[in-house]
Scaffold this active site. Structure first.
Site, short mmCIF file in Angstrom:
data_model
loop_
_atom_site.label_atom_id
_atom_site.label_comp_id
_atom_site.label_asym_id
_atom_site.label_seq_id
_atom_site.Cartn_x
_atom_site.Cartn_y
_atom_site.Cartn_z
N GLN A 15 0.84 -1.20 0.00
CA GLN A 15 0.00 0.00 0.00
C GLN A 15 0.87 1.26 0.00
OE1 GLN A 15 -2.08 0.68 3.72
NE2 GLN A 15 -3.74 1.77 2.71
N GLY A 16 0.86 2.00 -1.08
CA GLY A 16 1.66 3.22 -1.19
C GLY A 16 0.82 4.46 -1.00
N TYR A 17 0.43 4.73 0.23
CA TYR A 17 -0.34 5.95 0.53
C TYR A 17 0.59 7.00 1.16
CZ TYR A 17 -5.26 4.31 -0.04
OH TYR A 17 -6.48 3.90 -0.53
N SER A 18 1.16 6.68 2.35
CA SER A 18 1.89 7.69 3.14
C SER A 18 3.18 8.12 2.47
CB SER A 18 2.24 7.11 4.52
OG SER A 18 1.10 6.61 5.14
N GLU A 29 -10.29 -0.77 5.49
CA GLU A 29 -9.09 -0.95 6.31
C GLU A 29 -9.41 -0.70 7.79
OE1 GLU A 29 -5.55 1.19 5.05
OE2 GLU A 29 -4.57 0.86 6.99
N ASN A 42 -5.39 8.01 15.44
CA ASN A 42 -6.68 8.12 16.11
C ASN A 42 -7.13 9.58 16.29
OD1 ASN A 42 -6.63 5.40 16.12
ND2 ASN A 42 -6.90 5.13 18.33
N GLU A 43 -6.15 10.49 16.44
CA GLU A 43 -6.53 11.91 16.56
C GLU A 43 -7.25 12.36 15.28
OE1 GLU A 43 -3.49 10.75 17.20
OE2 GLU A 43 -3.41 11.00 19.37
C1 LIG Z 1 3.40 -0.01 11.69
C2 LIG Z 1 2.93 0.92 10.61
C3 LIG Z 1 2.60 0.42 9.36
C4 LIG Z 1 2.20 1.29 8.34
N1 LIG Z 1 1.93 0.77 7.09
C5 LIG Z 1 1.63 1.61 6.07
C6 LIG Z 1 1.49 1.11 4.73
O1 LIG Z 1 1.60 -0.09 4.47
N2 LIG Z 1 1.23 2.00 3.74
C7 LIG Z 1 1.08 3.34 3.97
O2 LIG Z 1 0.80 4.08 3.03
N3 LIG Z 1 1.23 3.85 5.23
C8 LIG Z 1 1.52 3.02 6.27
N4 LIG Z 1 1.69 3.52 7.55
C9 LIG Z 1 1.68 4.98 7.74
C10 LIG Z 1 0.52 5.51 8.57
O3 LIG Z 1 -0.66 5.56 7.82
C11 LIG Z 1 0.95 6.92 9.07
O4 LIG Z 1 2.01 6.72 9.99
C12 LIG Z 1 -0.18 7.66 9.73
O5 LIG Z 1 -1.15 8.06 8.79
C13 LIG Z 1 0.33 8.92 10.50
O6 LIG Z 1 1.13 9.72 9.67
P1 LIG Z 1 2.59 10.20 10.12
O7 LIG Z 1 3.34 9.00 10.59
O8 LIG Z 1 3.16 11.00 9.02
O9 LIG Z 1 2.37 11.10 11.40
P2 LIG Z 1 2.01 12.65 11.42
O10 LIG Z 1 0.96 12.92 10.40
O11 LIG Z 1 3.26 13.43 11.35
O12 LIG Z 1 1.37 12.80 12.85
C14 LIG Z 1 2.15 12.88 14.04
C15 LIG Z 1 1.22 13.08 15.22
O13 LIG Z 1 0.51 14.31 15.10
C16 LIG Z 1 -0.89 14.09 15.19
N5 LIG Z 1 -1.62 14.98 14.28
C17 LIG Z 1 -1.27 15.25 13.00
N6 LIG Z 1 -2.18 16.08 12.45
C18 LIG Z 1 -3.13 16.32 13.40
C19 LIG Z 1 -4.33 17.09 13.44
N7 LIG Z 1 -4.78 17.76 12.38
N8 LIG Z 1 -5.06 17.09 14.58
C20 LIG Z 1 -4.65 16.39 15.67
N9 LIG Z 1 -3.49 15.65 15.70
C21 LIG Z 1 -2.76 15.61 14.58
C22 LIG Z 1 -1.09 12.64 14.77
O14 LIG Z 1 -2.25 12.10 15.32
C23 LIG Z 1 0.16 11.97 15.34
O15 LIG Z 1 -0.03 11.65 16.69
C24 LIG Z 1 2.08 2.67 8.59
C25 LIG Z 1 2.39 3.19 9.87
C26 LIG Z 1 2.82 2.33 10.87
C27 LIG Z 1 3.16 2.92 12.21
#
Ligand SMILES: Cc1cc2nc3c(=O)[nH]c(=O)nc-3n(C[C@H](O)[C@H](O)[C@H](O)COP(=O)(O)OP(=O)(O)OC[C@H]3O[C@@H](n4cnc5c(N)ncnc54)[C@H](O)[C@@H]3O)c2cc1C
Length: 385
Positions: A126-129, A244, A371-372
């Site tokens: 899955q290439g989202y993030s 998901e 979750n936020e």
């Molecule tokens: C084990 C694991 C597996 C994963 N697998 C995949 C995968 O296969 N493919 C893929 O595409 N992605 C994957 N992910 C990525 C995952 O979807 C992202 O980590 C997630 O969406 C959070 O993004 P970030 O890590 O950039 O954190 P950030 O967006 O930088 O957030 C950091 C913190 O700030 C908080 N925050 C950010 N914005 C707000 C807001 N507006 N209001 C309140 N709080 C906020 C967040 O809740 C978090 O606590 C995976 C992540 C993990 C940990």
């Protein structure tokens, strides 16, 4: 809470239980139970065991190759799979992209991609993030420019689970810059052996390799690999996220976790009469019952092949917070024994696995959308605040 099922449903349960007891590979049950790192071969053998019965893609509509079960059967199957301690299917193909292909793909795409998922011969990532687009996914920058019958893709995806095993990746890419950043996103599928795709491992604190950074350097992706319309990828991306976020419930496994905590704590001199511990335990049990009911309510309201909408944010928060609380309670039971690392020499391997689950569980409230962010979705789109 006991749910009563009719006789037919109980016969179905007996059939599923027999399968896991007699036909499912024993060595895989042992490996899953030991907390060992699972190889691609383990994961595919586990999926193929289910596929041999037509039981891998249980949420797909029957016309797409699903078994045609009602909500009760899906629920019972999931319960039995967890009770057996079997390996859950890798979600990226079966739960995430498969239903998107079925709902939005062309007939040619369905014929090309669905059989490989259904028979577990192809593995998806899955290439989202992206490094600068996690919570704010719509700000993604990975760019795809049209050149004849191809898109040329450049950019970086991150946290790409099990990309090192993948044959295909589905990716959200930016095909145009629009006023609303949710517009101009396109859903593309690319073979992982395309020239220009490189997988860079990310090793996590437990020493394991599940996560990756995936870079795209002038990767040519045929236009025929685009799902749906150009620029409309956000719609398909959210359909996928609904499935998901609903897939994290694992109620039966949570109940088994609670039962083992109860047994251990009841024979623990410090905990057996500790009222505060049992208050916590009981409160968690009630929350688990409510997750179970909410899950059933959401699933029974869906037409076959439909993706849950905003309710999936509620389920995601409930399921992942409860999972984390169970792992915390388990650590309280194991006490200092849990401070072992997970290896075969750990003095108490079960305590060491509890510790690994505790750490692994921290990620649950992050992946699939933190979750936020789910709370923001509920505030805006469910409560209209
Ligand atoms: C084990 C694991 C597996 C994963 N697998 C995949 C995968 O296969 N493919 C893929 O595409 N992605 C994957 N992910 C990525 C995952 O979807 C992202 O980590 C997630 O969406 C959070 O993004 P970030 O890590 O950039 O954190 P950030 O967006 O930088 O957030 C950091 C913190 O700030 C908080 N925050 C950010 N914005 C707000 C807001 N507006 N209001 C309140 N709080 C906020 C967040 O809740 C978090 O606590 C995976 C992540 C993990 C940990």
């Amino acid at each position: 809470m006991d749910l009563e099922f009719d006789q037919q449903a109980e016969q179905f349960r007996a059939e599923v239980r027999k399968f896991f007891a007699e036909e499912y590979p024993r060595d895989l049950l042992a490996r899953a139970g030991s907390g060992a790192a699972l190889t691609k071969n383990d994961l595919q053998r586990a999926e193929r065991a289910l596929a041999s019965k037509g039981w891998l893609c249980i949420n797909w509509p029957e016309e797409a190759g699903g078994p045609g079960w009602d909500v009760t059967r899906k629920y019972i199957f999931d319960q039995e799979m967890q009770h057996a301690g079997a390996i859950s299917p890798v979600p990226m193909g079966v739960i995430y992209v498969g239903p998107v292909i079925w709902a939005f793909g062309t007939e040619e795409q369905k014929a090309r991609w669905l059989p490989g998922i259904k028979e577990s011969t192809t593995f998806w990532a899955q290439g989202y993030s992206e490094p600068e687009a996690g919570s704010d996914l719509a700000s993604l920058q990975c760019r795809a420019e049209r050149d004849g019958d191809d898109y040329v893709v450049n950019g970086t995806k991150i946290w790409t689970t099990l990309a090192q095993h993948a044959d295909w990746i589905f990716a959200l890419v930016r095909t145009s810059k629009e006023e609303r950043k949710q517009q101009g996103i396109t859903f593309l599928c690319a073979p992982m052996d395309s020239p220009g795709i490189t997988v860079h491992p990310i090793i996590t604190i437990d020493g394991r390799h599940r996560l990756n950074r995936v870079t795209f350097d002038n990767v040519r992706v045929p236009v025929e690999n685009r799902i749906g319309e150009e620029g409309e990828g956000w719609k398909y991306a959210n359909f996928l996220l609904g499935n998901e976020r609903t897939s994290y419930a694992h109620v039966a496994a949570k109940r088994m976790g609670m039962a083992s905590i109860e047994a251990l704590a009841s024979s623990n001199e410090q905990l057996k009469d500790d009222a505060a511990f049992w208050d916590r335990f009981n409160e968690l049990s009630i929350r688990l019952d409510s997750l179970d009911m909410t899950m059933l309510r959401v699933l029974s309201s869906l037409v076959d092949g439909e993706s849950p909408g905003r309710e999936s944010s509620v389920l995601k928060i409930m399921a992942t917070e409860i999972a984390q609380n169970i792992s915390e309670l388990r650590m309280q039971v194991y006490g200092y024994e849990g401070l072992a690392v997970l290896d075969s020499d750990a003095p108490n391997p079960k305590a060491a696995k509890a510790m690994a689950d505790y750490f692994g569980g921290r990620a649950q409230s992050i992946y699939g959308g933190a979750n936020e962010i789910q709370k923001n979705i509920i505030a805006r789109r469910v409560l209209g605040l």
